[in-house]
Design a protein around this motif. Structure first.
Motif, PDB file in Angstrom:
ATOM      1  N   PHE A  84       0.861  -1.185   0.000  1.00 42.48           N
ATOM      2  CA  PHE A  84       0.000   0.000   0.000  1.00 42.48           C
ATOM      3  C   PHE A  84       0.900   1.239   0.000  1.00 42.48           C
ATOM      4  N   ILE A  85       0.758   2.062  -1.029  1.00 44.69           N
ATOM      5  CA  ILE A  85       1.596   3.259  -1.137  1.00 44.69           C
ATOM      6  C   ILE A  85       0.746   4.491  -0.826  1.00 44.69           C
ATOM      7  N   ASP A  86       1.272   5.310   0.055  1.00 47.72           N
ATOM      8  CA  ASP A  86       0.532   6.468   0.550  1.00 47.72           C
ATOM      9  C   ASP A  86       1.269   7.767   0.215  1.00 47.72           C
ATOM     10  N   PRO A  87       0.891   8.412  -0.891  1.00 47.42           N
ATOM     11  CA  PRO A  87       1.485   9.723  -1.184  1.00 47.42           C
ATOM     12  C   PRO A  87       0.943  10.743  -0.177  1.00 47.42           C
ATOM     13  N   GLY A  88       1.804  11.326   0.624  1.00 49.66           N
ATOM     14  CA  GLY A  88       1.369  12.222   1.686  1.00 49.66           C
ATOM     15  C   GLY A  88       0.594  13.429   1.171  1.00 49.66           C
ATOM     16  N   HIS A  89      -0.380  13.868   2.004  1.00 50.77           N
ATOM     17  CA  HIS A  89      -1.152  15.094   1.741  1.00 50.77           C
ATOM     18  C   HIS A  89      -2.011  14.942   0.481  1.00 50.77           C
ATOM     19  N   GLY A  90      -2.401  16.073  -0.149  1.00 49.13           N
ATOM     20  CA  GLY A  90      -3.258  16.013  -1.336  1.00 49.13           C
ATOM     21  C   GLY A  90      -4.494  16.871  -1.173  1.00 49.13           C
ATOM     22  N   GLY A  91      -5.024  17.316  -2.306  1.00 46.07           N
ATOM     23  CA  GLY A  91      -6.238  18.133  -2.307  1.00 46.07           C
ATOM     24  C   GLY A  91      -6.030  19.431  -1.552  1.00 46.07           C
ATOM     25  N   SER A  92      -6.910  19.666  -0.570  1.00 46.76           N
ATOM     26  CA  SER A  92      -6.843  20.934   0.174  1.00 46.76           C
ATOM     27  C   SER A  92      -5.628  21.001   1.099  1.00 46.76           C
ATOM     28  N   ASP A  93      -4.983  19.862   1.314  1.00 48.19           N
ATOM     29  CA  ASP A  93      -3.779  19.817   2.158  1.00 48.19           C
ATOM     30  C   ASP A  93      -2.543  19.731   1.257  1.00 48.19           C
ATOM     31  N   SER A  94      -1.893  20.885   1.095  1.00 45.31           N
ATOM     32  CA  SER A  94      -0.740  20.910   0.175  1.00 45.31           C
ATOM     33  C   SER A  94       0.491  20.279   0.803  1.00 45.31           C
ATOM     34  N   GLY A  95       0.484  20.112   2.146  1.00 45.99           N
ATOM     35  CA  GLY A  95       1.708  19.713   2.818  1.00 45.99           C
ATOM     36  C   GLY A  95       2.649  20.891   2.859  1.00 45.99           C
ATOM     37  N   ALA A  96       3.929  20.601   2.988  1.00 48.60           N
ATOM     38  CA  ALA A  96       4.903  21.684   3.059  1.00 48.60           C
ATOM     39  C   ALA A  96       5.036  22.352   1.691  1.00 48.60           C
ATOM     40  N   VAL A  97       5.401  23.623   1.707  1.00 45.39           N
ATOM     41  CA  VAL A  97       5.624  24.350   0.452  1.00 45.39           C
ATOM     42  C   VAL A  97       6.954  25.097   0.543  1.00 45.39           C
ATOM     43  N   GLY A  98       7.553  25.311  -0.612  1.00 42.31           N
ATOM     44  CA  GLY A  98       8.798  26.066  -0.634  1.00 42.31           C
ATOM     45  C   GLY A  98       9.421  26.014  -2.007  1.00 42.31           C
ATOM     46  N   ASN A  99      10.127  27.049  -2.351  1.00 46.86           N
ATOM     47  CA  ASN A  99      10.846  27.101  -3.630  1.00 46.86           C
ATOM     48  C   ASN A  99       9.940  26.789  -4.823  1.00 46.86           C
ATOM     49  N   GLY A 100       8.676  27.240  -4.733  1.00 42.58           N
ATOM     50  CA  GLY A 100       7.733  27.033  -5.826  1.00 42.58           C
ATOM     51  C   GLY A 100       7.167  25.627  -5.899  1.00 42.58           C
ATOM     52  N   TRP A 151      -7.736  -3.731   3.296  1.00 46.23           N
ATOM     53  CA  TRP A 151      -7.181  -4.479   2.157  1.00 46.23           C
ATOM     54  C   TRP A 151      -6.250  -5.585   2.645  1.00 46.23           C
ATOM     55  N   ASN A 152      -5.851  -5.479   3.917  1.00 47.56           N
ATOM     56  CA  ASN A 152      -4.914  -6.447   4.494  1.00 47.56           C
ATOM     57  C   ASN A 152      -3.547  -6.388   3.794  1.00 47.56           C
ATOM     58  N   ALA A 153      -3.061  -5.181   3.642  1.00 46.66           N
ATOM     59  CA  ALA A 153      -1.765  -4.986   2.991  1.00 46.66           C
ATOM     60  C   ALA A 153      -0.648  -5.644   3.795  1.00 46.66           C
ATOM     61  N   ASP A 154       0.415  -6.022   3.105  1.00 45.20           N
ATOM     62  CA  ASP A 154       1.596  -6.566   3.780  1.00 45.20           C
ATOM     63  C   ASP A 154       2.535  -5.456   4.243  1.00 45.20           C
ATOM     64  N   PHE A 155       2.417  -4.299   3.594  1.00 48.57           N
ATOM     65  CA  PHE A 155       3.328  -3.204   3.932  1.00 48.57           C
ATOM     66  C   PHE A 155       2.670  -1.878   3.585  1.00 48.57           C
ATOM     67  N   PHE A 156       2.905  -0.905   4.439  1.00 52.10           N
ATOM     68  CA  PHE A 156       2.375   0.448   4.237  1.00 52.10           C
ATOM     69  C   PHE A 156       3.564   1.387   4.070  1.00 52.10           C
ATOM     70  N   LEU A 157       3.612   2.064   2.934  1.00 54.67           N
ATOM     71  CA  LEU A 157       4.741   2.954   2.637  1.00 54.67           C
ATOM     72  C   LEU A 157       4.208   4.358   2.412  1.00 54.67           C
ATOM     73  N   SER A 158       4.551   5.260   3.322  1.00 55.77           N
ATOM     74  CA  SER A 158       4.068   6.628   3.238  1.00 55.77           C
ATOM     75  C   SER A 158       5.206   7.537   2.765  1.00 55.77           C
ATOM     76  N   ILE A 159       4.909   8.320   1.716  1.00 61.25           N
ATOM     77  CA  ILE A 159       5.933   9.149   1.085  1.00 61.25           C
ATOM     78  C   ILE A 159       5.710  10.617   1.437  1.00 61.25           C
ATOM     79  N   HIS A 160       6.733  11.256   1.940  1.00 64.42           N
ATOM     80  CA  HIS A 160       6.640  12.672   2.319  1.00 64.42           C
ATOM     81  C   HIS A 160       7.886  13.428   1.888  1.00 64.42           C
ATOM     82  N   VAL A 161       7.764  14.751   1.953  1.00 62.25           N
ATOM     83  CA  VAL A 161       8.918  15.626   1.747  1.00 62.25           C
ATOM     84  C   VAL A 161       9.016  16.503   2.985  1.00 62.25           C
ATOM     85  N   ASN A 162      10.219  16.687   3.458  1.00 58.76           N
ATOM     86  CA  ASN A 162      10.476  17.371   4.716  1.00 58.76           C
ATOM     87  C   ASN A 162      10.459  18.897   4.564  1.00 58.76           C
ATOM     88  N   ALA A 163      10.412  19.581   5.684  1.00 56.14           N
ATOM     89  CA  ALA A 163      10.526  21.043   5.713  1.00 56.14           C
ATOM     90  C   ALA A 163      11.005  21.462   7.094  1.00 56.14           C
TER      91      ALA A 163
END
Ligand SMILES: [Zn+2]
Length: 254
Positions: free
Chosen positions: A5-21, A70-82
């Protein structure tokens, strides 16, 4: 079948961190999609689900519920730091041992190897996606969006691919994923293609007399005279050359 299970962090109204455009939600989605594509294209026995496939708002609970149901074997969450800094760090839930810690080691090291990111270390934190998942879970922080040197790398699609490739290499070791067997082409040496079978047989017997191994194959409505088939193109070229020297109009098909 390994279910990742791959989890791209944030999305939609939650932009997550912002910087450098840049907005974190866009970077995490690109990385996640590339991880998915590489796994699907190059590996067998692996099934992927994503918490989001586009720029949609998904709550943290919805993400972990989807993986749990879904009974995933692994959960991988992807983020970018700030917050100032540079490089890569990864997180598991505090106190969890193997196999989660082993998966963290393998994926962390492979991402560092592929990206040459500054190594900020393997860490733990009480994050929702690590705490509420019933399967081993890892969260990666891929560079700092508000640090110019990292942000410039994150703007480069080749670098995004390296980040994805690092995660995939780690997943390959962690879950012993098997690469798809690519079928190598067969190079056939042909000395004629005829509508009339007798003409093909005549050419075949002329070739036999000169020492070639011949076969007449009916393919695509033609009688084709073949004198060899090889997985190595050079071997096919060599035989074709020998046939040309013997007066045949030899060519290679694959
Ligand atoms: Zn984030």
């Amino acid at each position: 079948m390994v279910k990742i299970f791959i989890d791209p962090g944030h999305g939609g109204s939650d932009s997550g961190a912002v910087g450098n455009g840049l907005q974190e939600k866009n970077i995490t989605l690109m990385i996640a999609q590339q991880i998915r594509n590489i796994l699907q294209n190059e590996y067998e026995g692996v099934e992927i689900r994503m918490s989001r496939n586009g720029d949609s708002t998904v709550s943290l609970a919805a993400r972990t519920n989807a993986a749990n149901n879904w009974n995933a074997d692994f959960f991988l969450s992807i983020h970018v730091n700030a917050g100032g800094g540079t490089g890569f760090e990864s997180y598991i839930f505090p106190g969890v041992g193997a196999p989660t810690s082993t998966y963290q080691n393998e994926i962390h090291e492979e991402v560092i190897a592929e990206t040459r990111f500054n190594n900020r270390g393997k860490k733990s934190a009480n994050f929702h996606v690590l705490r509420e998942t019933i399967m081993p879970a890892l969260l990666t922080e891929n560079g700092f969006i508000d640090t110019a040197i990292d942000a410039n790398q994150l703007k480069d699609s080749n670098f995004i691919t390296k980040i994805a490739r690092g995660h995939v290499n780690g997943l390959e070791s962690a879950f012993s994923l098997q690469k798809k067997q690519t079928q190598s082409p067969i190079y056939r040496v042909q000395i004629g293609a005829f509508k009339v079978k007798e003409n093909a047989e005549k050419t075949a017997s002329q070739a036999s007399e000169k020492g070639f191994d011949t076969a007449v194959l009916f393919r695509d409505n033609l009688f084709k005279v073949q004198i060899g088939a090889f997985s190595n193109r050079n071997n096919a070229e060599r035989l074709a050359q020998r046939a040309r020297e013997a007066g045949f109009n030899a060519f290679i098909t694959s």
